[in-house]
Design an enzyme around this catalytic site. Sequence first.
Site, PDB file in Angstrom:
ATOM      1  N   ARG A  23       3.261   5.284  18.003  1.00 19.92           N
ATOM      2  CA  ARG A  23       1.741   5.473  18.041  1.00 19.92           C
ATOM      3  C   ARG A  23       1.284   4.823  19.455  1.00 19.92           C
ATOM      4  O   ARG A  23       0.191   5.411  20.020  1.00 19.92           O
ATOM      5  CB  ARG A  23       1.143   4.985  17.063  1.00 19.92           C
ATOM      6  CG  ARG A  23       1.533   5.834  15.740  1.00 19.92           C
ATOM      7  CD  ARG A  23       0.555   5.492  14.525  1.00 19.92           C
ATOM      8  NE  ARG A  23       1.421   6.055  13.177  1.00 19.92           N
ATOM      9  CZ  ARG A  23       0.825   6.127  12.125  1.00 19.92           C
ATOM     10  NH1 ARG A  23      -0.651   6.111  12.095  1.00 19.92           N
ATOM     11  NH2 ARG A  23       1.320   6.793  11.108  1.00 19.92           N
ATOM     12  N   ARG A  28       1.270  10.606  14.054  1.00 20.71           N
ATOM     13  CA  ARG A  28       2.420  10.007  13.212  1.00 20.71           C
ATOM     14  C   ARG A  28       3.128   9.112  14.151  1.00 20.71           C
ATOM     15  O   ARG A  28       3.257   9.233  15.016  1.00 20.71           O
ATOM     16  CB  ARG A  28       3.034  10.918  12.498  1.00 20.71           C
ATOM     17  CG  ARG A  28       2.510  11.511  11.287  1.00 20.71           C
ATOM     18  CD  ARG A  28       2.225  10.871   9.973  1.00 20.71           C
ATOM     19  NE  ARG A  28       3.743  10.091   9.538  1.00 20.71           N
ATOM     20  CZ  ARG A  28       4.517  10.439   9.027  1.00 20.71           C
ATOM     21  NH1 ARG A  28       4.501  11.585   8.542  1.00 20.71           N
ATOM     22  NH2 ARG A  28       5.507   9.820   8.930  1.00 20.71           N
ATOM     23  N   CYS A  62      -1.515   7.738  -2.485  1.00 20.13           N
ATOM     24  CA  CYS A  62      -1.808   7.081  -1.635  1.00 20.13           C
ATOM     25  C   CYS A  62      -2.527   7.758  -0.397  1.00 20.13           C
ATOM     26  O   CYS A  62      -2.982   6.876   0.648  1.00 20.13           O
ATOM     27  CB  CYS A  62      -0.561   6.505  -0.900  1.00 20.13           C
ATOM     28  SG  CYS A  62       0.700   7.531  -0.344  1.00 20.13           S
ATOM     29  N   LYS A  88       0.762  -1.339  -0.096  1.00 18.90           N
ATOM     30  CA  LYS A  88      -0.041   0.040   0.152  1.00 18.90           C
ATOM     31  C   LYS A  88       0.753   1.207   0.152  1.00 18.90           C
ATOM     32  O   LYS A  88       0.369   2.115  -0.463  1.00 18.90           O
ATOM     33  CB  LYS A  88      -1.075   0.006   1.081  1.00 18.90           C
ATOM     34  CG  LYS A  88      -0.700   0.379   2.439  1.00 18.90           C
ATOM     35  CD  LYS A  88      -2.123   0.688   3.421  1.00 18.90           C
ATOM     36  CE  LYS A  88      -1.663   1.194   4.511  1.00 18.90           C
ATOM     37  NZ  LYS A  88      -2.905   1.769   5.622  1.00 18.90           N
ATOM     38  N   ASP A  89       1.922   1.135   0.318  1.00 16.49           N
ATOM     39  CA  ASP A  89       3.028   2.410   0.425  1.00 16.49           C
ATOM     40  C   ASP A  89       3.625   2.542  -1.142  1.00 16.49           C
ATOM     41  O   ASP A  89       4.599   3.396  -1.162  1.00 16.49           O
ATOM     42  CB  ASP A  89       3.835   2.138   1.452  1.00 16.49           C
ATOM     43  CG  ASP A  89       3.363   2.580   2.586  1.00 16.49           C
ATOM     44  OD1 ASP A  89       2.321   3.081   2.892  1.00 16.49           O
ATOM     45  OD2 ASP A  89       3.886   1.775   3.880  1.00 16.49           O
ATOM     46  N   ARG A 107      -8.566   8.779   4.259  1.00 16.83           N
ATOM     47  CA  ARG A 107      -9.699   7.669   4.033  1.00 16.83           C
ATOM     48  C   ARG A 107     -10.358   7.295   5.306  1.00 16.83           C
ATOM     49  O   ARG A 107     -11.480   7.046   5.166  1.00 16.83           O
ATOM     50  CB  ARG A 107      -8.842   6.575   3.410  1.00 16.83           C
ATOM     51  CG  ARG A 107      -9.596   5.333   3.161  1.00 16.83           C
ATOM     52  CD  ARG A 107      -8.790   4.091   2.468  1.00 16.83           C
ATOM     53  NE  ARG A 107      -7.736   3.832   3.572  1.00 16.83           N
ATOM     54  CZ  ARG A 107      -7.823   3.062   4.663  1.00 16.83           C
ATOM     55  NH1 ARG A 107      -9.089   2.315   5.109  1.00 16.83           N
ATOM     56  NH2 ARG A 107      -6.946   2.846   5.349  1.00 16.83           N
ATOM     57  N   ARG A 108      -9.429   7.046   6.304  1.00 13.24           N
ATOM     58  CA  ARG A 108     -10.363   6.716   7.717  1.00 13.24           C
ATOM     59  C   ARG A 108     -10.987   7.774   8.280  1.00 13.24           C
ATOM     60  O   ARG A 108     -12.375   7.524   8.435  1.00 13.24           O
ATOM     61  CB  ARG A 108      -9.226   6.087   8.549  1.00 13.24           C
ATOM     62  CG  ARG A 108      -8.594   4.852   8.293  1.00 13.24           C
ATOM     63  CD  ARG A 108      -7.306   4.718   9.139  1.00 13.24           C
ATOM     64  NE  ARG A 108      -6.645   3.473   8.610  1.00 13.24           N
ATOM     65  CZ  ARG A 108      -5.291   3.391   8.787  1.00 13.24           C
ATOM     66  NH1 ARG A 108      -4.538   4.093   9.527  1.00 13.24           N
ATOM     67  NH2 ARG A 108      -4.835   1.914   8.430  1.00 13.24           N
TER      68      ARG A 108
HETATM   69  C1  DPM Z   1      -0.719   4.612   3.512  1.00 13.40           C
HETATM   70  C2  DPM Z   1      -1.848   4.990   4.612  1.00 13.40           C
HETATM   71  C3  DPM Z   1      -1.217   4.685   5.676  1.00 13.40           C
HETATM   72  C4  DPM Z   1       0.107   4.193   5.570  1.00 13.40           C
HETATM   73  C5  DPM Z   1      -3.095   5.871   4.272  1.00 13.40           C
HETATM   74  C6  DPM Z   1      -4.312   5.169   4.507  1.00 13.40           C
HETATM   75  C7  DPM Z   1      -1.522   5.013   7.087  1.00 13.40           C
HETATM   76  C8  DPM Z   1      -1.266   6.566   7.612  1.00 13.40           C
HETATM   77  C9  DPM Z   1      -1.522   6.856   9.048  1.00 13.40           C
HETATM   78  C10 DPM Z   1      -1.053   4.707   2.242  1.00 13.40           C
HETATM   79  N1  DPM Z   1       0.099   4.032   4.542  1.00 13.40           N
HETATM   80  O1  DPM Z   1      -4.228   3.854   4.893  1.00 13.40           O
HETATM   81  O2  DPM Z   1      -5.532   5.482   4.204  1.00 13.40           O
HETATM   82  O3  DPM Z   1      -2.444   6.143   9.643  1.00 13.40           O
HETATM   83  O4  DPM Z   1      -1.122   7.825   9.423  1.00 13.40           O
HETATM   84  C11 DPM Z   1       1.157   2.151   6.522  1.00 13.40           C
HETATM   85  C12 DPM Z   1       0.863   0.917   7.463  1.00 13.40           C
HETATM   86  C13 DPM Z   1       0.951  -0.293   6.977  1.00 13.40           C
HETATM   87  C14 DPM Z   1       1.568  -0.149   5.521  1.00 13.40           C
HETATM   88  C15 DPM Z   1       0.086   1.283   8.835  1.00 13.40           C
HETATM   89  C16 DPM Z   1      -1.243   1.640   9.169  1.00 13.40           C
HETATM   90  C17 DPM Z   1       0.906  -1.584   7.453  1.00 13.40           C
HETATM   91  C18 DPM Z   1      -0.142  -2.660   6.964  1.00 13.40           C
HETATM   92  C19 DPM Z   1       0.123  -3.122   5.622  1.00 13.40           C
HETATM   93  C20 DPM Z   1       1.012   3.622   6.685  1.00 13.40           C
HETATM   94  N2  DPM Z   1       1.810   1.433   5.650  1.00 13.40           N
HETATM   95  O5  DPM Z   1      -1.895   1.919   8.156  1.00 13.40           O
HETATM   96  O6  DPM Z   1      -1.813   1.186  10.243  1.00 13.40           O
HETATM   97  O7  DPM Z   1       0.631  -3.880   5.295  1.00 13.40           O
HETATM   98  O8  DPM Z   1      -1.048  -2.707   4.833  1.00 13.40           O
END
Ligand code: DPM
Length: 375
Positions: free
Chosen positions: A177, A171, A265, A102-103, A153-154
């Site tokens: 966190r 963050r 993203c 997702k990143d 999104r959330r």
């Molecule tokens: C992206 C988002 C977030 C991450 C945006 C979204 C969360 C950002 C935040 C694109 N990347 O989800 O709408 O909460 O400030 C990220 C996490 C993981 C991968 C952590 C998470 C782990 C889970 C996975 C950060 N990237 O979302 O809690 O492998 O999908």
Amino acid sequence: MESSTSAASPCLTSVSDHSPSNNDVIKVGTRKSQLACIQTQHAIDALQKVCDKKFEMVYKDTQGDKQLTSALFKIPSKNLFTKELEDCLINNEIDFIVHSLKDLPTTLPDNMAIAAVMKRACPYDAVVMHPTNVDKTLASLSEGSVIGTSSLRRIAQLSRKYPHLKFESIRGNLNTRFRKLDEDDKYAAIILAAAGLERMKWNDRISHILKEDECLYAVSQGAIAVECRMDDEKIKELLAPIHDTDTALQCVAERAFLRTLEGGCSVPIGTSCHIKDGKLSITGAIFSLDGQECVIETCEKLLPCDSEPPSKKLSVADSHHFVHIMPGHISPCLLEAAMDLGVELANILLEKDNGREILATAKQTIEEQRTKDTD
Ligand code: DPM
């Protein structure tokens, strides 16, 4: 997410040098956060079951690890968590990189490809309550309770569903966190991807998992991807056995959906994708930032059988075609079907009601916020 050498992870012990790759040791690029290391170790463990190579981790901080105060959406860079690692790949300092898919942007640098997408973990978001609220739900939290998340999104989906809650940015890596949640008394709860929590073995902190009708997940959430040089045939061959067909098909559909909407993203776009009885089904939604407006649609199709030839002449080298996901041992016609479904869904949403306007307004507001220094 920030790097944290104090987050004692057994995998942080191996030391990296920057000598060119050789055939004996395969160099694996990773970010330093504990979650990134666990994910990288997970990929290495899977590979060690199918080959007898030696692997060594090479740790790098990315811009996303260094820039810790701004919410993600305020940072303009598209490859926030990937650029420094990709530079090492281009320079032959490493052989592949393990990422949270997702990143990974829907456009990769030239000559880079995703050679494997591993079997997806739980793709949903999870609520982690402050210890004093463990008996509550989002619905029963008191008026004005603060929920920590910086995901647009959330925020959009949950403020639509739970208008009594407030949302504030949080963050840092997952360890940070949790500390902020438990020690600061500012947040009533935080929202995180269930997959990350499970990989960190923090399942017992999950108060509940958000179902699809509460919060659609991010494109490719819960899937681990391995990126390598597109012309590195040996590494592509090595990685093919850990490529999971169903996960790859879902992620191709989701990434094609996101790429067609030209969403980075951080846009308020959610999805959910399933494969059942040979049918691929994808739901997608675009939200206004305040969650008041939303367009949502589901598209599905029967997947062709493996042996059917692709309907268009495909060049496998054109990784761009499958949103940079290599076929590996997956039939290109299956990947093509998944890709077409994601594109179809995006086009339906853009034409549906005011879908195009909702997206354009959200993007414009995000851009305006970026140019203001609000932190
Ligand atoms: C992206 C988002 C977030 C991450 C945006 C979204 C969360 C950002 C935040 C694109 N990347 O989800 O709408 O909460 O400030 C990220 C996490 C993981 C991968 C952590 C998470 C782990 C889970 C996975 C950060 N990237 O979302 O809690 O492998 O999908």
